[in-house]
Design a protein around this motif. Structure first.
Motif, PDB file in Angstrom:
ATOM      1  N   GLU A  20      63.899  74.730 -31.145  1.00 33.93           N
ATOM      2  CA  GLU A  20      62.542  74.732 -30.604  1.00 33.93           C
ATOM      3  C   GLU A  20      62.562  74.977 -29.099  1.00 33.93           C
ATOM      4  OE1 GLU A  20      58.556  71.849 -30.756  1.00 33.93           O
ATOM      5  OE2 GLU A  20      60.554  71.015 -31.107  1.00 33.93           O
ATOM      6  N   ARG A  21      61.524  75.624 -28.602  1.00 36.58           N
ATOM      7  CA  ARG A  21      61.378  75.863 -27.176  1.00 36.58           C
ATOM      8  C   ARG A  21      60.057  75.270 -26.697  1.00 36.58           C
ATOM      9  NH1 ARG A  21      65.779  76.380 -27.991  1.00 36.58           N
ATOM     10  NH2 ARG A  21      67.205  78.127 -27.630  1.00 36.58           N
ATOM     11  N   LEU A  22      60.032  74.855 -25.449  1.00 38.04           N
ATOM     12  CA  LEU A  22      58.806  74.324 -24.872  1.00 38.04           C
ATOM     13  C   LEU A  22      57.744  75.425 -24.851  1.00 38.04           C
ATOM     14  CD1 LEU A  22      58.087  71.554 -23.548  1.00 38.04           C
ATOM     15  CD2 LEU A  22      58.414  72.677 -21.339  1.00 38.04           C
ATOM     16  N   PRO A  23      56.510  75.130 -25.273  1.00 38.16           N
ATOM     17  CA  PRO A  23      55.466  76.164 -25.241  1.00 38.16           C
ATOM     18  C   PRO A  23      55.364  76.792 -23.853  1.00 38.16           C
ATOM     19  CG  PRO A  23      54.687  74.268 -26.478  1.00 38.16           C
ATOM     20  CD  PRO A  23      56.010  73.872 -25.870  1.00 38.16           C
ATOM     21  N   PRO A  24      55.488  78.106 -23.749  1.00 33.93           N
ATOM     22  CA  PRO A  24      55.533  78.755 -22.434  1.00 33.93           C
ATOM     23  C   PRO A  24      54.232  78.651 -21.649  1.00 33.93           C
ATOM     24  CG  PRO A  24      55.423  80.390 -24.203  1.00 33.93           C
ATOM     25  CD  PRO A  24      55.653  79.067 -24.861  1.00 33.93           C
ATOM     26  N   ALA A  25      53.123  78.366 -22.334  1.00 29.68           N
ATOM     27  CA  ALA A  25      51.839  78.287 -21.634  1.00 29.68           C
ATOM     28  C   ALA A  25      51.634  76.948 -20.932  1.00 29.68           C
ATOM     29  CB  ALA A  25      50.692  78.533 -22.619  1.00 29.68           C
ATOM     30  N   TRP A  26      52.495  75.970 -21.202  1.00 32.49           N
ATOM     31  CA  TRP A  26      52.324  74.669 -20.554  1.00 32.49           C
ATOM     32  C   TRP A  26      52.670  74.790 -19.068  1.00 32.49           C
ATOM     33  CZ3 TRP A  26      54.569  70.221 -24.071  1.00 32.49           C
ATOM     34  CH2 TRP A  26      53.867  70.209 -25.285  1.00 32.49           C
ATOM     35  N   PRO A  27      51.796  74.364 -18.177  1.00 29.08           N
ATOM     36  CA  PRO A  27      52.049  74.489 -16.732  1.00 29.08           C
ATOM     37  C   PRO A  27      52.913  73.347 -16.197  1.00 29.08           C
ATOM     38  CG  PRO A  27      49.867  73.582 -17.087  1.00 29.08           C
ATOM     39  CD  PRO A  27      50.434  73.860 -18.459  1.00 29.08           C
ATOM     40  N   VAL A  28      54.158  73.295 -16.672  1.00 32.47           N
ATOM     41  CA  VAL A  28      55.084  72.232 -16.277  1.00 32.47           C
ATOM     42  C   VAL A  28      56.432  72.846 -15.918  1.00 32.47           C
ATOM     43  CG1 VAL A  28      53.951  70.511 -17.732  1.00 32.47           C
ATOM     44  CG2 VAL A  28      55.852  71.831 -18.663  1.00 32.47           C
ATOM     45  N   ALA A  29      57.267  72.041 -15.253  1.00 34.37           N
ATOM     46  CA  ALA A  29      58.591  72.512 -14.848  1.00 34.37           C
ATOM     47  C   ALA A  29      59.614  72.390 -15.969  1.00 34.37           C
ATOM     48  CB  ALA A  29      59.062  71.734 -13.623  1.00 34.37           C
ATOM     49  N   GLY A  30      59.294  71.632 -17.016  1.00 29.53           N
ATOM     50  CA  GLY A  30      60.231  71.475 -18.124  1.00 29.53           C
ATOM     51  C   GLY A  30      60.092  70.114 -18.759  1.00 29.53           C
TER      52      GLY A  30
END
Length: 393
Positions: free
Chosen positions: A282-292
Motif C-alpha cells: 500500500e502507498r499513502l494517498p498522493p492527494a493527502w497534503p502531508v509529508a508522510g
C-alpha cells in the motif's frame, strides 16, 4: 505573532525525539533535558498530546478539553517556556494531536460537549460532535462505564443538583425528569448507564477501536473542526509548534478532507505527518497534503535489516509444524473474523443495519477479506480479490 529569529518556520525535521509527557514528567522536566537532546543532534522534540486530558492520564490521548493546554503538565505557560528553551538550542516542537476521539471521562462533566449531549439529547448544539446512533437502544446513548450490571436500586437521583448518581459516577438529569419515580426517571434519560461488558454488543456510538471510554468526534463537520482546533492552530500560528503529528487519521470519516482543511488552516510552512498503518504494497494517498507517515512502514523495513528471510521462512515452517496451526493467511483471516464478530460486534451490527438485510452478510465477509486497513471516499474501486473472497465466503 512572533516573527524573525523568534520562530523557526518551514523547517523539515532531520530527526525527532519523542517525549511522553505525564504529570510526573511535565513541560518543566522536558525543558530540563533539552540541552542533552540538542547535543545528540536532534532537530525537533515530538511531544505527546498537550491538551487537557483525563486527570492523571499517563498518555494524554484521552482529551477532555480542546481549548486548554493541560494544567497537570504546566499549562500553556509551561509549554511556551519549553518552546523558548528548545528554540534557544536550535530545536523545534512537533505536537501530537488527536482529532478522532475524546474521553468519556470520570467525572463525565470534564467533557463538556458530551455532558451537554447526555443532558439535552439529539437536540443539543453539541450532538453534531459525536457519531451516535439515536435509533439504537431505544434512543438512549449506552454508557458502558459501570463495573457491574446495575439494578434500578443502584441509582440515586439528586434532584436539587440535577444529577443521577451511581457510586462515584454522576450523570446529568434530563430537564423535567427530576420528579419522576425512579424507573420512569431512568427510562426518560438520553443515556443508559450500563455494565462495561455490554459495549461489545450494544454500543451505539463510534469509539476508538474497542476502547469505549474514547468516543469518536465528527471533525468532518466544519464547526466541530473549528471548535476542536482553535488552540492547536493558535500554537502553530504563534510559533510555539512548527509541526503536527495526526493521531489515528484512519478513524476519520474523510481523512483527505480533514487534512486539506488542516493544511489550509496551518499554512504550507507547518510540517504535518499522519499515523497511518500501510500494508506491504500500500502507498499513502498522493492527494493527502502531508509529508508522510509517522514511520510504521519505515520501522518494518528497518526491522527487516535484522531478519534473514531464509531463516524467517524456516522458523515459520517449523512453528507451523510444531503447533499444527494454519498458515499465516488463514490465521489472519480467522483472527479477523473472531475480532469482528466478537470485540467489534456492535460496530459490525451498525454497518449491517446501514447496509440492509440483503447485503449484511456480504459486508461482514468483505471486511474480513479486505487487504488494507480501509478504503477512502473518492478512492479507487474496492479490491477485486477481496470482493471475490467475500462472495465465496
Amino acid at each position: 505573532m512572533p516573527t524573525g529569529s523568534d520562530v523557526l518556520t518551514g523547517v523539515t525535521p532531520t530527526s525527532t525525539y519523542r517525549l511522553q509527557l505525564r504529570p510526573e514528567f511535565p513541560f518543566a522536566a522536558a525543558e530540563a533535558v533539552v540541552p542533552h537532546l540538542a547535543s545528540l543532534g536532534v532537530s525537533h522534540l515530538h511531544l505527546s498530546p498537550v491538551l487537557e486530558a483525563v486527570p492523571g492520564s499517563t498518555h494524554g490521548y484521552d482529551v477532555t478539553d480542546h481549548t486548554r493546554v493541560r494544567a497537570e503538565l504546566g499549562g500553556e505557560a509551561g509549554l511556551r517556556a519549553l518552546a523558548r528553551t528548545a528554540r534557544g538550542h536550535g530545536l523545534g516542537l512537533v505536537l501530537d494531536i488527536v482529532p478522532n476521539h475524546m474521553a468519556v471521562p470520570s467525572p463525565l462533566r470534564l467533557n463538556v460537549p458530551l455532558w451537554e449531549v447526555l443532558r439535552e439529547g439529539p437536540d443539543s448544539p453539541y450532538a453534531r460532535w459525536f457519531d451516535i446512533d439515536w435509533e439504537a437502544d431505544g434512543g438512549q446513548v449506552l454508557l458502558p462505564v459501570l463495573a457491574e450490571p446495575p439494578g434500578p436500586q443502584d441509582f440515586t437521583p439528586d434532584r436539587e443538583a440535577g444529577l443521577l448518581r451511581h457510586g462515584d459516577w454522576e450523570f446529568p438529569l434530563r430537564e423535567g425528569t427530576a420528579e419522576l419515580a425512579l424507573p420512569e426517571l431512568l427510562a426518560a434519560q438520553w443515556y443508559r448507564p450500563a455494565w462495561w461488558r455490554e459495549a461489545r454488543t450494544e454500543l451505539n456510538y463510534r469509539r476508538f477501536f474497542t476502547i469505549s471510554d474514547l468516543i469518536g468526534v465528527r471533525v468532518e463537520d466544519p464547526e466541530v473542526f473549528a471548535a476542536t482546533h482553535t488552540k492547536v492552530l493558535e500554537l502553530v500560528r504563534g510559533g510555539v509548534a512548527e509541526g503536527l503529528r495526526i493521531d489515528h487519521v484512519d478513524g476519520l470519516a474523510d481523512p483527505e478532507g480533514y487534512l486539506r482543511r488542516l493544511r489550509s488552516a496551518v499554512g504550507d510552512g507547518c510540517w504535518v505527518v499522519v499515523e497511518k498503518i500501510l500494508a506491504r504494497q500500500e502507498r499513502l494517498p498522493p492527494a493527502w497534503p502531508v509529508a508522510g507517515t509517522t514511520g510504521y512502514d519505515a520501522l518494518y523495513r528497518v526491522d527487516g535489516v535484522l531478519t534473514d528471510p531464509e531463516g524467517a521462512a524456516e522458523l515459520a515452517l517449523r512453528y507451523q509444524e510444531f503447533t499444527g496451526s494454519a498458515d499465516w493467511r488463514e490465521t489472519a483471516r480467522a483472527a479477523a473474523r473472531e475480532v469482528l464478530t466478537g470485540d467489534l460486534a456492535a460496530e459490525l451490527a451498525a454497518l449491517e443495519r446501514a447496509a440492509g438485510p440483503g447485503p449484511a452478510a456480504g459486508v461482514r465477509e468483505l471486511l474480513i477479506a479486505y487487504p488494507v486497513y480501509r478504503p477512502y471516499p473518492g478512492g479507487p474501486e474496492l479490491d477485486p480479490r477481496a470482493l471475490a473472497e467475500a462472495a465465496a465466503g
